[in-house]
Design a protein around this motif. Structure first.
Motif, PDB file in Angstrom:
ATOM      1  N   ILE A   1       0.827  -1.211   0.000  1.00 40.75           N
ATOM      2  CA  ILE A   1       0.000   0.000   0.000  1.00 40.75           C
ATOM      3  C   ILE A   1       0.858   1.257   0.000  1.00 40.75           C
ATOM      4  O   ILE A   1       0.786   2.083  -0.907  1.00 40.75           O
ATOM      5  N   PHE A   2       1.704   1.397   1.003  1.00 42.50           N
ATOM      6  CA  PHE A   2       2.493   2.624   1.120  1.00 42.50           C
ATOM      7  C   PHE A   2       3.661   2.646   0.144  1.00 42.50           C
ATOM      8  O   PHE A   2       4.059   3.713  -0.315  1.00 42.50           O
ATOM      9  N   GLY A   3       4.191   1.486  -0.195  1.00 46.90           N
ATOM     10  CA  GLY A   3       5.306   1.416  -1.141  1.00 46.90           C
ATOM     11  C   GLY A   3       4.928   1.950  -2.508  1.00 46.90           C
ATOM     12  O   GLY A   3       5.720   2.620  -3.174  1.00 46.90           O
ATOM     13  N   ASN A   4       3.701   1.663  -2.949  1.00 41.35           N
ATOM     14  CA  ASN A   4       3.242   2.179  -4.245  1.00 41.35           C
ATOM     15  C   ASN A   4       3.095   3.689  -4.227  1.00 41.35           C
ATOM     16  O   ASN A   4       3.355   4.354  -5.226  1.00 41.35           O
ATOM     17  N   VAL A   5       2.673   4.232  -3.101  1.00 37.75           N
ATOM     18  CA  VAL A   5       2.555   5.691  -2.980  1.00 37.75           C
ATOM     19  C   VAL A   5       3.946   6.307  -2.894  1.00 37.75           C
ATOM     20  O   VAL A   5       4.286   7.222  -3.658  1.00 37.75           O
ATOM     21  N   ILE A   6       4.766   5.809  -1.991  1.00 36.00           N
ATOM     22  CA  ILE A   6       6.113   6.351  -1.779  1.00 36.00           C
ATOM     23  C   ILE A   6       6.966   6.221  -3.040  1.00 36.00           C
ATOM     24  O   ILE A   6       7.754   7.108  -3.365  1.00 36.00           O
ATOM     25  N   GLY A   7       6.768   5.126  -3.777  1.00 35.74           N
ATOM     26  CA  GLY A   7       7.547   4.897  -4.992  1.00 35.74           C
ATOM     27  C   GLY A   7       7.359   5.957  -6.063  1.00 35.74           C
ATOM     28  O   GLY A   7       8.237   6.172  -6.892  1.00 35.74           O
ATOM     29  N   PHE A   8       6.221   6.632  -6.064  1.00 37.21           N
ATOM     30  CA  PHE A   8       5.960   7.650  -7.086  1.00 37.21           C
ATOM     31  C   PHE A   8       6.041   9.078  -6.551  1.00 37.21           C
ATOM     32  O   PHE A   8       5.870  10.026  -7.318  1.00 37.21           O
ATOM     33  N   LEU A   9       6.336   9.242  -5.259  1.00 38.33           N
ATOM     34  CA  LEU A   9       6.542  10.589  -4.714  1.00 38.33           C
ATOM     35  C   LEU A   9       7.661  11.340  -5.444  1.00 38.33           C
ATOM     36  O   LEU A   9       7.469  12.506  -5.820  1.00 38.33           O
ATOM     37  N   PRO A  10       8.820  10.717  -5.671  1.00 38.56           N
ATOM     38  CA  PRO A  10       9.890  11.444  -6.372  1.00 38.56           C
ATOM     39  C   PRO A  10       9.480  11.889  -7.776  1.00 38.56           C
ATOM     40  O   PRO A  10       9.904  12.941  -8.245  1.00 38.56           O
TER      41      PRO A  10
ATOM     42  N   LEU B   1       0.913  13.493  -4.530  1.00 45.84           N
ATOM     43  CA  LEU B   1       1.477  13.924  -3.239  1.00 45.84           C
ATOM     44  C   LEU B   1       2.885  14.486  -3.412  1.00 45.84           C
ATOM     45  O   LEU B   1       3.261  15.450  -2.742  1.00 45.84           O
ATOM     46  N   GLY B   2       3.666  13.886  -4.317  1.00 43.48           N
ATOM     47  CA  GLY B   2       4.996  14.419  -4.618  1.00 43.48           C
ATOM     48  C   GLY B   2       4.902  15.833  -5.161  1.00 43.48           C
ATOM     49  O   GLY B   2       5.691  16.707  -4.806  1.00 43.48           O
ATOM     50  N   TYR B   3       3.904  16.069  -6.018  1.00 43.76           N
ATOM     51  CA  TYR B   3       3.706  17.411  -6.555  1.00 43.76           C
ATOM     52  C   TYR B   3       3.286  18.385  -5.456  1.00 43.76           C
ATOM     53  O   TYR B   3       3.753  19.523  -5.423  1.00 43.76           O
ATOM     54  N   VAL B   4       2.430  17.937  -4.549  1.00 45.86           N
ATOM     55  CA  VAL B   4       2.016  18.791  -3.421  1.00 45.86           C
ATOM     56  C   VAL B   4       3.246  19.165  -2.584  1.00 45.86           C
ATOM     57  O   VAL B   4       3.414  20.329  -2.205  1.00 45.86           O
ATOM     58  N   LEU B   5       4.127  18.193  -2.335  1.00 45.48           N
ATOM     59  CA  LEU B   5       5.369  18.486  -1.589  1.00 45.48           C
ATOM     60  C   LEU B   5       6.236  19.488  -2.352  1.00 45.48           C
ATOM     61  O   LEU B   5       6.826  20.386  -1.754  1.00 45.48           O
ATOM     62  N   PHE B   6       6.307  19.333  -3.677  1.00 41.36           N
ATOM     63  CA  PHE B   6       7.055  20.285  -4.499  1.00 41.36           C
ATOM     64  C   PHE B   6       6.481  21.691  -4.337  1.00 41.36           C
ATOM     65  O   PHE B   6       7.219  22.656  -4.157  1.00 41.36           O
ATOM     66  N   ARG B   7       5.152  21.816  -4.413  1.00 39.75           N
ATOM     67  CA  ARG B   7       4.508  23.130  -4.287  1.00 39.75           C
ATOM     68  C   ARG B   7       4.762  23.747  -2.909  1.00 39.75           C
ATOM     69  O   ARG B   7       5.009  24.949  -2.798  1.00 39.75           O
ATOM     70  N   ILE B   8       4.702  22.917  -1.864  1.00 41.99           N
ATOM     71  CA  ILE B   8       4.969  23.408  -0.506  1.00 41.99           C
ATOM     72  C   ILE B   8       6.402  23.911  -0.408  1.00 41.99           C
ATOM     73  O   ILE B   8       6.651  25.017   0.089  1.00 41.99           O
ATOM     74  N   CYS B   9       7.350  23.108  -0.886  1.00 38.94           N
ATOM     75  CA  CYS B   9       8.763  23.516  -0.840  1.00 38.94           C
ATOM     76  C   CYS B   9       9.002  24.761  -1.681  1.00 38.94           C
ATOM     77  O   CYS B   9       9.753  25.654  -1.279  1.00 38.94           O
TER      78      CYS B   9
END
Length: 158
Positions: free
Chosen positions: A73-82, A137-145
């Motif tokens: 579950i989390f690996g699939n999400v975390i795997g595409f964050l970058p 979620l990776g894009y959201v982190l990019f926008r926050i940063c």
């Protein structure tokens, strides 16, 4: 921000993105622990019903174990964050959440189709949902940063 600094950040982003893609290929197609199955077990495996596998992993989490649930579950999400974080850094036109989600979905679909054709892993619509969520979620982190960078004195527009 100076032009030299922007160029350095973009080049580092490209290097990190290439490394990310290589690691993704390894874990999805060559790693015995994450995707590859033994020769005798190579059959076409697929799930076309959304949320079936996610629900199954959640319901049987105690029997399957923490590692299996986390990695699925989390690996699939975390795997595409970058993917969602680095892509807007290296490609200016990818500065839209919609484009990142579509690109993440298309990359995930490509991976799932390759897994189905090569009988490595399983074609799973739940994986595509989780991968696309990870890209978003990776894009959201990019926008926050990026927002924080703009607030810092000396920070500037792209």
């Amino acid at each position: 921000m100076k032009k030299e600094t922007k160029t350095l950040i973009r080049r580092m982003g490209i290097l990190l993105f290439v490394l990310y893609v290589l690691l993704l290929i390894y874990f999805l197609f060559f790693s015995e622990g994450y995707g590859r199955v033994a020769e005798a077990q190579q059959v076409y495996r697929y799930n076309l019903v959304p949320l079936v596998e996610i629900r199954r992993f959640w319901i049987y989490r105690k029997q399957l174990g923490t590692f299996a649930v986390f990695s699925n579950i989390f690996g699939n999400v975390i795997g595409f964050l970058p993917f969602g974080f680095i892509l807007p850094v290296i490609i200016r036109r990818m500065n839209s959440g919609f484009l990142i989600c579509i690109s993440g979905f298309l990359l995930s679909l490509t991976v799932e189709v390759i897994q189905l054709i090569t009988k490595v892993g399983c074609f799973d619509v739940d994986d595509m949902i989780l991968n696309t969520l990870g890209a978003a979620l990776g894009y959201v982190l990019f926008r926050i940063c990026n927002h924080i960078r703009m607030k810092v004195p000396g920070g500037s527009q792209r």
